[in-house]
Design a protein around this motif. Structure first.
Motif, short mmCIF file in Angstrom:
data_model
loop_
_atom_site.label_atom_id
_atom_site.label_comp_id
_atom_site.label_asym_id
_atom_site.label_seq_id
_atom_site.Cartn_x
_atom_site.Cartn_y
_atom_site.Cartn_z
N ALA A 131 -12.18 2.53 4.99
CA ALA A 131 -12.52 2.77 3.57
C ALA A 131 -14.01 3.04 3.42
CB ALA A 131 -12.14 1.55 2.72
N SER A 171 -15.87 1.82 1.27
CA SER A 171 -16.59 0.60 0.85
C SER A 171 -17.37 -0.05 1.99
CB SER A 171 -15.64 -0.39 0.20
OG SER A 171 -14.49 -0.54 0.95
N GLY A 209 -9.69 -10.37 -0.18
CA GLY A 209 -9.39 -9.02 -0.68
C GLY A 209 -9.81 -8.02 0.37
N CYS A 210 -9.30 -8.22 1.58
CA CYS A 210 -9.85 -7.52 2.77
C CYS A 210 -9.24 -6.16 3.06
CB CYS A 210 -9.67 -8.40 4.01
SG CYS A 210 -7.92 -8.58 4.47
N PRO A 255 -7.88 -2.22 2.92
CA PRO A 255 -7.26 -2.02 4.23
C PRO A 255 -8.02 -2.64 5.41
CG PRO A 255 -8.35 -0.01 3.54
CD PRO A 255 -8.46 -0.97 2.38
N GLY A 256 -9.32 -2.88 5.27
CA GLY A 256 -9.99 -3.59 6.35
C GLY A 256 -11.29 -3.02 6.87
N ASP A 316 -5.17 -10.82 1.60
CA ASP A 316 -4.95 -9.75 0.62
C ASP A 316 -3.46 -9.73 0.25
OD1 ASP A 316 -6.92 -6.99 0.00
OD2 ASP A 316 -4.84 -7.00 -0.73
N LYS A 353 -1.42 -12.82 1.20
CA LYS A 353 -1.29 -13.84 0.16
C LYS A 353 -2.09 -13.46 -1.08
CE LYS A 353 -0.06 -17.68 2.85
NZ LYS A 353 1.33 -17.92 2.78
N ASP A 354 -1.63 -13.99 -2.20
CA ASP A 354 -2.37 -13.91 -3.46
C ASP A 354 -3.38 -15.05 -3.47
OD1 ASP A 354 -3.14 -14.32 -6.17
OD2 ASP A 354 -1.30 -13.36 -6.86
N ASN A 406 -4.58 -16.65 -5.73
CA ASN A 406 -4.25 -17.69 -6.71
C ASN A 406 -3.18 -18.65 -6.19
OD1 ASN A 406 -5.92 -16.85 -9.00
ND2 ASN A 406 -4.70 -14.98 -8.83
N ALA A 458 -10.61 -6.90 -6.08
CA ALA A 458 -10.65 -6.12 -7.32
C ALA A 458 -9.24 -5.97 -7.86
CB ALA A 458 -11.23 -4.74 -7.04
N LEU A 483 -10.75 -12.98 -10.86
CA LEU A 483 -10.56 -12.94 -9.40
C LEU A 483 -11.82 -13.39 -8.67
CD1 LEU A 483 -8.67 -9.53 -9.01
CD2 LEU A 483 -7.72 -11.78 -8.51
N LYS A 513 -18.01 -9.21 -5.22
CA LYS A 513 -18.05 -8.07 -6.14
C LYS A 513 -17.51 -8.48 -7.50
CE LYS A 513 -14.98 -4.64 -5.80
NZ LYS A 513 -14.45 -3.46 -5.13
#
Ligand SMILES: C[S@@+](CC[C@H](N)C(=O)[O-])C[C@H]1O[C@@H](n2cnc3c(N)ncnc32)[C@H](O)[C@@H]1O
Length: 188
Positions: free
Chosen positions: A18, A20, A44-45, A47-48, A66, A82-83, A85, A103, A120, A141
């Motif tokens: 990505a 990012s 929130g990794c 695609p990596g 993620d 995993k979420d 939360n 995000a 988040l 972020k």
């Protein structure tokens, strides 16, 4: 050519998952958050691309979370689909660095998106307070909205150094901003 195309193409050429990645590389060059042999949690990794960057920096291990699949395979990378939360943090151990590029899916409604991003990122900070080693570093972020100053104020309370930063590779239309926090202090 627009900047977004430049970083998208550069990521493809350099084998990153990505664009990012260039935000993390710029931040790390300036603030030296991640060091060799660090143990890193990446929230929130997927695609990596940040995982790829950490492995290039020769960290000892990266744990990624993620809700979507990660696309990195490496014996120093462990992925949990995993979420955030709904995670149970027991048995995770401690980390030298926590990164969060988490995000929400964007709706087009800026207020709603920034509020979801805040929730988040606040959750990522709560996790960080439980797993970050004393003196460790944190990067998170958030989409800038009315809740952003309160997150910055909360994070500042637990770190020796804390500031916000907008990397060059961020699209000009984007409301995202990163909070860089160094030198974790558990007791405040
Ligand atoms: C901008 S992407 C991360 C890109 C990543 N840093 C990279 O370099 O490949 C944000 C990620 O946050 C994840 N995410 C959003 N909500 C989440 C949640 N509740 N729990 C875990 N991950 C979540 C999304 O699935 C998405 O993969």
């Amino acid at each position: 050519m627009e900047r977004k195309d430049f970083y998208f193409r550069k990521a493809k050429e350099e084998g990153y998952l990505a664009r990012s990645v260039y935000k993390l590389l710029e931040i790390n060059k300036k603030y030296n958050l991640i060091r060799k042999e660090d143990r890193v949690l990446d929230i929130g990794c997927s695609p990596g691309s940040w995982v790829q960057a950490c492995l290039k920096l020769k960290v000892s291990e990266v744990i990624g979370i993620d809700i979507q699949e990660a696309k990195v395979e490496d014996n120093k990378f462990k992925f949990f689909k995993k979420d955030i939360n709904k995670i149970n943090l027991s048995n995770w151990g401690e980390f030298n660095v926590v990164l969060s590029d988490i995000a929400p899916s964007t709706s087009g409604n800026k207020d709603l998106d920034s509020s979801r991003s805040y929730e988040l990122s606040l959750k990522a900070f709560e996790i960080t307070k439980k797993v970050l080693k004393e003196n460790g570093n944190f990067l998170v972020k958030i989409f800038q909205g009315e809740e952003f100053p309160s997150l910055l104020t909360e994070i500042k309370k637990n770190f020796i150094f804390c500031k916000s930063f907008k990397p060059k590779s961020t699209r000009s239309s984007s409301k995202e901003i990163y909070i860089i926090a160094k030198g974790y202090r558990k007791a405040i």
